[in-house]
Design an enzyme around this catalytic site. Structure first.
Site, PDB file in Angstrom:
ATOM      1  N   THR A 180      67.234  42.211  40.151  1.00 34.97           N
ATOM      2  CA  THR A 180      67.382  41.967  38.967  1.00 34.97           C
ATOM      3  C   THR A 180      65.421  42.218  37.730  1.00 34.97           C
ATOM      4  O   THR A 180      65.724  43.000  36.728  1.00 34.97           O
ATOM      5  CB  THR A 180      66.947  40.540  39.053  1.00 34.97           C
ATOM      6  OG1 THR A 180      68.042  40.103  40.309  1.00 34.97           O
ATOM      7  CG2 THR A 180      67.579  39.396  37.744  1.00 34.97           C
ATOM      8  N   GLY A 181      64.208  42.067  38.090  1.00 35.07           N
ATOM      9  CA  GLY A 181      63.397  41.817  37.390  1.00 35.07           C
ATOM     10  C   GLY A 181      63.298  40.939  36.001  1.00 35.07           C
ATOM     11  O   GLY A 181      63.647  39.737  35.935  1.00 35.07           O
ATOM     12  N   HIS A 191      59.540  32.886  39.459  1.00 33.14           N
ATOM     13  CA  HIS A 191      60.081  33.855  40.542  1.00 33.14           C
ATOM     14  C   HIS A 191      59.612  34.099  42.050  1.00 33.14           C
ATOM     15  O   HIS A 191      58.967  33.821  42.079  1.00 33.14           O
ATOM     16  CB  HIS A 191      60.247  35.004  39.113  1.00 33.14           C
ATOM     17  CG  HIS A 191      60.901  34.485  38.159  1.00 33.14           C
ATOM     18  ND1 HIS A 191      62.486  35.076  37.553  1.00 33.14           N
ATOM     19  CD2 HIS A 191      60.398  34.316  36.618  1.00 33.14           C
ATOM     20  CE1 HIS A 191      62.213  33.768  36.771  1.00 33.14           C
ATOM     21  NE2 HIS A 191      61.142  34.105  35.782  1.00 33.14           N
ATOM     22  N   GLU A 235      59.598  37.350  35.822  1.00 31.68           N
ATOM     23  CA  GLU A 235      59.778  38.537  37.124  1.00 31.68           C
ATOM     24  C   GLU A 235      58.925  39.286  37.473  1.00 31.68           C
ATOM     25  O   GLU A 235      58.640  39.852  36.162  1.00 31.68           O
ATOM     26  CB  GLU A 235      61.251  38.193  37.606  1.00 31.68           C
ATOM     27  CG  GLU A 235      61.393  39.224  38.579  1.00 31.68           C
ATOM     28  CD  GLU A 235      60.847  38.694  40.320  1.00 31.68           C
ATOM     29  OE1 GLU A 235      59.561  38.824  40.354  1.00 31.68           O
ATOM     30  OE2 GLU A 235      61.656  38.109  40.952  1.00 31.68           O
ATOM     31  N   ARG A 236      58.713  40.431  38.294  1.00 37.57           N
ATOM     32  CA  ARG A 236      57.624  41.565  38.577  1.00 37.57           C
ATOM     33  C   ARG A 236      59.218  41.949  37.564  1.00 37.57           C
ATOM     34  O   ARG A 236      60.373  41.940  37.836  1.00 37.57           O
ATOM     35  CB  ARG A 236      57.637  42.005  39.585  1.00 37.57           C
ATOM     36  CG  ARG A 236      57.063  43.605  39.947  1.00 37.57           C
ATOM     37  CD  ARG A 236      56.859  43.608  41.099  1.00 37.57           C
ATOM     38  NE  ARG A 236      57.423  43.843  42.055  1.00 37.57           N
ATOM     39  CZ  ARG A 236      58.043  45.073  43.089  1.00 37.57           C
ATOM     40  NH1 ARG A 236      57.386  45.981  42.668  1.00 37.57           N
ATOM     41  NH2 ARG A 236      59.150  44.894  43.908  1.00 37.57           N
ATOM     42  N   TRP A 276      73.247  38.177  39.749  1.00 39.14           N
ATOM     43  CA  TRP A 276      72.117  39.228  40.612  1.00 39.14           C
ATOM     44  C   TRP A 276      71.925  39.186  41.787  1.00 39.14           C
ATOM     45  O   TRP A 276      71.798  39.877  42.733  1.00 39.14           O
ATOM     46  CB  TRP A 276      71.571  39.561  39.717  1.00 39.14           C
ATOM     47  CG  TRP A 276      72.336  40.405  38.554  1.00 39.14           C
ATOM     48  CD1 TRP A 276      73.163  40.240  38.488  1.00 39.14           C
ATOM     49  CD2 TRP A 276      71.853  41.781  37.876  1.00 39.14           C
ATOM     50  NE1 TRP A 276      74.298  41.003  36.813  1.00 39.14           N
ATOM     51  CE2 TRP A 276      72.683  42.040  36.895  1.00 39.14           C
ATOM     52  CE3 TRP A 276      70.376  42.232  37.658  1.00 39.14           C
ATOM     53  CZ2 TRP A 276      73.008  42.363  36.169  1.00 39.14           C
ATOM     54  CZ3 TRP A 276      70.348  43.311  36.968  1.00 39.14           C
ATOM     55  CH2 TRP A 276      71.652  43.437  36.294  1.00 39.14           C
ATOM     56  N   ASN A 277      71.052  37.550  42.660  1.00 41.71           N
ATOM     57  CA  ASN A 277      70.880  37.707  43.805  1.00 41.71           C
ATOM     58  C   ASN A 277      72.310  37.319  44.560  1.00 41.71           C
ATOM     59  O   ASN A 277      71.829  37.956  45.524  1.00 41.71           O
ATOM     60  CB  ASN A 277      70.091  36.148  44.256  1.00 41.71           C
ATOM     61  CG  ASN A 277      68.970  35.935  43.374  1.00 41.71           C
ATOM     62  OD1 ASN A 277      68.214  35.273  42.636  1.00 41.71           O
ATOM     63  ND2 ASN A 277      67.963  37.225  43.508  1.00 41.71           N
ATOM     64  N   HIS A 303      62.992  29.905  41.159  1.00 40.46           N
ATOM     65  CA  HIS A 303      64.204  29.858  40.400  1.00 40.46           C
ATOM     66  C   HIS A 303      65.850  29.407  41.883  1.00 40.46           C
ATOM     67  O   HIS A 303      65.294  30.833  42.680  1.00 40.46           O
ATOM     68  CB  HIS A 303      64.964  30.632  39.686  1.00 40.46           C
ATOM     69  CG  HIS A 303      65.242  31.863  39.868  1.00 40.46           C
ATOM     70  ND1 HIS A 303      66.278  32.214  40.622  1.00 40.46           N
ATOM     71  CD2 HIS A 303      64.290  33.111  39.578  1.00 40.46           C
ATOM     72  CE1 HIS A 303      65.693  33.370  40.617  1.00 40.46           C
ATOM     73  NE2 HIS A 303      64.872  34.025  40.582  1.00 40.46           N
ATOM     74  N   ARG A 314      59.749  47.710  47.089  1.00 41.10           N
ATOM     75  CA  ARG A 314      59.821  46.040  47.311  1.00 41.10           C
ATOM     76  C   ARG A 314      58.290  45.475  47.019  1.00 41.10           C
ATOM     77  O   ARG A 314      58.877  43.891  46.579  1.00 41.10           O
ATOM     78  CB  ARG A 314      61.004  45.632  47.914  1.00 41.10           C
ATOM     79  CG  ARG A 314      62.100  45.400  47.853  1.00 41.10           C
ATOM     80  CD  ARG A 314      62.759  44.742  48.608  1.00 41.10           C
ATOM     81  NE  ARG A 314      63.153  43.551  48.649  1.00 41.10           N
ATOM     82  CZ  ARG A 314      64.160  42.501  48.890  1.00 41.10           C
ATOM     83  NH1 ARG A 314      63.673  42.340  50.622  1.00 41.10           N
ATOM     84  NH2 ARG A 314      64.342  40.781  49.551  1.00 41.10           N
TER      85      ARG A 314
HETATM   86  O1  LIG Z   1      65.535  41.629  42.404  1.00 39.32           O
HETATM   87  C1  LIG Z   1      64.695  41.149  41.715  1.00 39.32           C
HETATM   88  O2  LIG Z   1      63.650  40.574  40.717  1.00 39.32           O
HETATM   89  C2  LIG Z   1      63.291  39.919  42.766  1.00 39.32           C
HETATM   90  C3  LIG Z   1      64.041  39.182  43.301  1.00 39.32           C
HETATM   91  O3  LIG Z   1      65.248  38.476  43.235  1.00 39.32           O
HETATM   92  O4  LIG Z   1      63.636  41.128  44.412  1.00 39.32           O
HETATM   93  P1  LIG Z   1      62.899  40.933  45.305  1.00 39.32           P
HETATM   94  O5  LIG Z   1      63.399  40.085  46.355  1.00 39.32           O
HETATM   95  O6  LIG Z   1      63.781  42.058  46.613  1.00 39.32           O
HETATM   96  O7  LIG Z   1      62.139  41.652  44.862  1.00 39.32           O
END
Ligand SMILES: O=C(O)[C@@H](CO)OP(=O)(O)O
Length: 248
Positions: free
Chosen positions: A21-22, A182, A87-88, A14-15, A9, A114
């Site tokens: 975010t998750g 994601h 997303e995770r 929040w990015n 996306h 992360r």
């Molecule tokens: O915050 C999150 O959910 C992810 C993706 O934006 O971040 P990261 O890249 O730190 O895993």
């Protein structure tokens, strides 16, 4: 030869604010909407025409897909959505500032949370404002399926059955499939398709809204050549920016 087009996306609110975010359903930022439009322009320029769309259940993926497909005049293609592409789940880190978290845990633990393969962040409490246990969006799922945190390994466990049962079927029919999801769910899929080791996957970061294309063998669905981004330069810059998140 079927194509699998993976799109993270566009930048979310929040990015933009540098928050974990998750599964929190944050919206696209203005930059994210522009990125999604540009993703669609790249599809047009490179004549990549998806026959079917898959998205997660999160608004930022759904809206990115819609904006991109509007550019290609293909809003009419069939759509399937699943929580398995979400997303995770970032557990207790959801809603926290990445720079503050880096300071609190130190660089090693921050990187482990992360990017390690199988260490999940601390779980989120069910009564947290950022928990998804009671969201209507997931009311079709048994409560114990809704995670309180996830490692990348756990994401792959819930994602691969969906890839093999649903997405692969369309690819085997010769369809070009676009998956809009994601950063971490797509890292899981790329790890699987590209056979990346548990250690090496830590170094893979996926930029926002730049289509990544796998060309697959029609019968085995193995990649016939290395995957490529439709804008490699922008992808390299975007991936480096993701890797550096947290640094003030
Ligand atoms: O915050 C999150 O959910 C992810 C993706 O934006 O971040 P990261 O890249 O730190 O895993």
């Amino acid at each position: 030869m079927p194509k699998l087009i993976l799109v993270r996306h566009g930048q979310s609110e929040w990015n933009e604010k540098n928050l974990f975010t998750g599964w929190v359903d944050v919206k696209l930022s203005e930059i994210g909407e522009a990125e999604a439009k540009r993703a669609g322009e790249l599809l047009v320029k490179e004549q990549v025409n998806p026959d079917i769309l898959y998205t997660s259940l999160l608004s930022r993926a759904i809206n990115t897909a819609n904006i991109a497909l509007a550019q290609t005049d293909r809003l009419w293609i069939p759509v399937k959505r699943s929580w398995r592409l979400n997303e995770r789940h970032y557990g207790g880190l959801q809603g926290l500032d990445k720079a503050d978290t880096l300071e609190k845990y130190g660089p090693e633990k921050f990187q482990t949370y992360r990017r390690s393969f199988d260490v999940p962040p601390p779980p989120i409490a069910d009564d947290s404002e950022y928990s998804q246990k009671n969201e209507a969006r997931y009311s079709h799922l048994p409560k114990d399926v809704i995670p309180a945190t996830e490692s990348l390994a756990l994401v792959i466990d819930r994602l691969l059955p969906y890839y093999n049962d649903e997405i692969a079927k369309d690819l085997l029919e010769g369809k070009d499939v676009m998956v809009v999801a994601h950063g971490n769910s797509l890292r899981g899929l790329v790890k699987y398709l590209d056979n990346i080791s548990d250690d090496d996957i830590a170094g893979l970061n996926i930029p926002t809204a730049i289509p990544l294309v796998f060309e697959l063998d029609a019968k085995t669905l193995k990649p016939t050549k290395p995957y490529y981004y439709l804008d490699p330069e922008a992808a390299a810059a975007g991936a480096a920016a993701v890797a550096n998140q947290g640094k003030k």
